[in-house]
Design an enzyme around this catalytic site. Sequence first.
Site, short mmCIF file in Angstrom:
data_model
loop_
_atom_site.label_atom_id
_atom_site.label_comp_id
_atom_site.label_asym_id
_atom_site.label_seq_id
_atom_site.Cartn_x
_atom_site.Cartn_y
_atom_site.Cartn_z
NE ARG A 1 24.45 -7.07 80.08
CZ ARG A 1 24.62 -6.70 78.80
NH1 ARG A 1 25.73 -7.07 78.17
NH2 ARG A 1 23.70 -5.99 78.18
CE LYS B 1 19.87 -9.08 79.32
NZ LYS B 1 19.37 -8.02 80.23
CG HIS C 1 23.93 -2.79 87.12
ND1 HIS C 1 23.92 -3.21 85.80
CD2 HIS C 1 23.06 -1.75 87.19
CE1 HIS C 1 23.07 -2.47 85.12
NE2 HIS C 1 22.53 -1.59 85.93
NE ARG D 1 25.44 -3.05 81.92
CZ ARG D 1 25.81 -3.32 80.67
NH1 ARG D 1 27.08 -3.44 80.36
NH2 ARG D 1 24.90 -3.45 79.72
CG HIS E 1 22.01 -1.40 76.63
ND1 HIS E 1 21.93 -0.22 77.33
CD2 HIS E 1 22.20 -2.37 77.57
CE1 HIS E 1 22.06 -0.45 78.62
NE2 HIS E 1 22.22 -1.75 78.78
CE1 TYR F 1 23.90 -5.15 70.97
CE2 TYR F 1 23.06 -6.88 69.55
CZ TYR F 1 23.47 -6.44 70.79
OH TYR F 1 23.45 -7.30 71.85
#
Length: 216
Positions: free
Chosen positions: A45, A70, A141, A144, A167, A176
């Site tokens: 990011r 994040k 982005h 990405r 993510h 995860y």
Amino acid sequence: MCLKGADGGQTAEEAEAVLALPDLTDPMGLRDRAMLEVLYATAIRRTELTRLMLHDIDHGRALVAVRQGKGRKDRIVPLGARARAWVEVYLEKARPHLVVGRDPDILFLTGSGKAIAPKKLSDRISGYVAGANLGKAGSCHLFRHTAATLMLEGGADIRFIQELLGHESLTTTQIYTRVAIGKLSDVHAATHPAARLQTDQLAGIRAALAGEPDKA
């Protein structure tokens, strides 16, 4: 996830067109090329890129430590041979011209020797996307999205893409999906079009950077 440049993504050819735009005779342009290469290769990011420190790059293994991403999660992602080469050239040829006073150890510096702000980074990258005349808009982005799409198209398992992007799992416990970094590096090298550095590409990089850039 977009395919073949749809829904805001790029093809590999379109990504290369954007990557080719920075002025390599200028420290800021060389910095921008290195940032674009890192965004494309790692799919991190924009805020994660602006926070990268010098010690977050493992040059020997071509890895990047993404700290406090994040959700305040740390992860390690493959950098790939080509992006590593551009980062090393930036560190040698451009970054010394951007340090002002005490070195903050931030990887990518502004002309005033500080960390680049996420909004400024977005503006810079979107300018290159617009300059490539792709008929589409986008910024950090976009790379990405493109990296993940192209790796999926190349045969990468969705679990490895999930780990690369940082993510959370789609399960209700939001765990995860963990994979070994060695396996992730192997998949990245086998499926990402910019992960390998060909002999002719290395020669081209060296030829383009034969002279010292002027200080911006």
